[in-house]
Design a protein around this motif. Structure first.
Motif, short mmCIF file in Angstrom:
data_model
loop_
_atom_site.label_atom_id
_atom_site.label_comp_id
_atom_site.label_asym_id
_atom_site.label_seq_id
_atom_site.Cartn_x
_atom_site.Cartn_y
_atom_site.Cartn_z
N LEU A 122 -15.97 36.44 10.17
CA LEU A 122 -15.44 34.98 10.03
C LEU A 122 -15.18 33.69 9.92
N THR A 123 -14.87 32.93 9.46
CA THR A 123 -14.97 31.40 9.36
C THR A 123 -14.42 30.18 10.31
N HIS A 124 -14.76 29.83 10.73
CA HIS A 124 -13.91 28.50 11.47
C HIS A 124 -14.50 27.15 11.66
N GLN A 126 -14.43 25.04 13.41
CA GLN A 126 -15.20 24.22 14.70
C GLN A 126 -17.09 25.06 15.19
N LEU A 127 -16.72 26.53 14.39
CA LEU A 127 -18.39 26.93 14.58
C LEU A 127 -19.02 26.38 13.82
N GLU A 130 -21.31 32.17 10.97
CA GLU A 130 -20.00 32.86 11.07
C GLU A 130 -20.25 33.93 12.54
N LEU A 176 -5.75 36.90 12.93
CA LEU A 176 -6.30 35.76 11.95
C LEU A 176 -5.90 35.11 11.56
N TRP A 180 -6.29 32.89 15.24
CA TRP A 180 -7.80 32.34 15.00
C TRP A 180 -8.04 30.93 14.68
N THR A 181 -6.98 30.81 13.25
CA THR A 181 -7.07 29.41 12.06
C THR A 181 -7.41 28.73 13.21
N GLU A 182 -5.60 28.37 13.94
CA GLU A 182 -5.30 27.22 14.89
C GLU A 182 -6.79 27.07 16.54
N LEU A 185 -12.33 26.08 19.38
CA LEU A 185 -12.88 26.70 19.53
C LEU A 185 -14.22 25.77 19.66
#
Length: 187
Positions: A122-124, A126-127, A130, A176, A180-182, A185
């Motif tokens: 998973l990518t985000h 703010q991370l 992965e 997800l 997750w996208t919002e 993090l």
């Protein structure tokens, strides 16, 4: 006068020998600070976990201690479409990996209507690196109330935690896409 005496006894932290947890005592005293035993988890996810226990944070989530090494969060008053998440400290990266391996191995018991559980990166935004998602393969479970499990193997200081997210009536893929996208993090 009796009301004032009763209030004094409750405010003092014990009534007739009842001991209150640090969490309840903190709330009664109005400080709402995280107990020392859980503050480090809140510190690892400062934008996702509210700064104060049982106070609303992102999207109105309220969080409390869910036992040793766990913070659990929920959106009060939205039972029909409730999102719940928790962050659990597994102490080591190896313990997180063992947990994911065990969950993948459980699929052997799901003979009827099951598809294999899967992990995926998973990518985000703010991370730094992965994350890794584990999505349950049990069809009935995933279609009714999927649980998404996320580890952070490429995030120093977060690599010992497992984030689990449940969203009533939604699949892990919807979690997800819409949660997750919002999720905030960043640190």
């Amino acid at each position: 006068m009796v009301g004032a005496v009763l209030l004094l006894l409750i405010g003092g932290g014990a009534v007739a020998g009842i001991e209150y947890s640090d969490e309840i005592r903190s709330a009664m005293e109005g400080s709402y600070t995280w107990p020392e035993s859980h503050q480090y988890i809140a510190d690892a996810f400062p934008n996702l976990i509210p700064k104060r226990i049982v106070r609303p944070g992102w999207r109105g989530f309220q969080c409390d201690t869910g036992g040793s090494g766990r913070i659990r969060c929920y959106q009060p008053g939205t039972q029909a479409d409730e999102v719940r998440f928790s962050i659990v400290d597994r102490a080591t990266v190896e313990a997180v990996q063992r947990e994911f391996d065990a969950m993948l191995a459980e699929d052997v018991t799901y003979k009827t209507g099951a598809v294999p559980s899967r992990t995926r990166p998973l990518t985000h935004p703010q991370l730094a690196g992965e994350a890794l998602a584990l999505i349950s393969g049990a069809k009935t479970f995933a279609e009714i109330e999927a649980t998404l499990f996320v580890s952070f193997p490429n995030e120093p200081g977060r690599d010992r935690y497992v984030l689990s997210v449940k969203w009533e009536g939604h699949t892990a893929d919807e979690v997800l896409k819409y949660w997750w996208t919002e999720a905030p993090l960043g640190r």
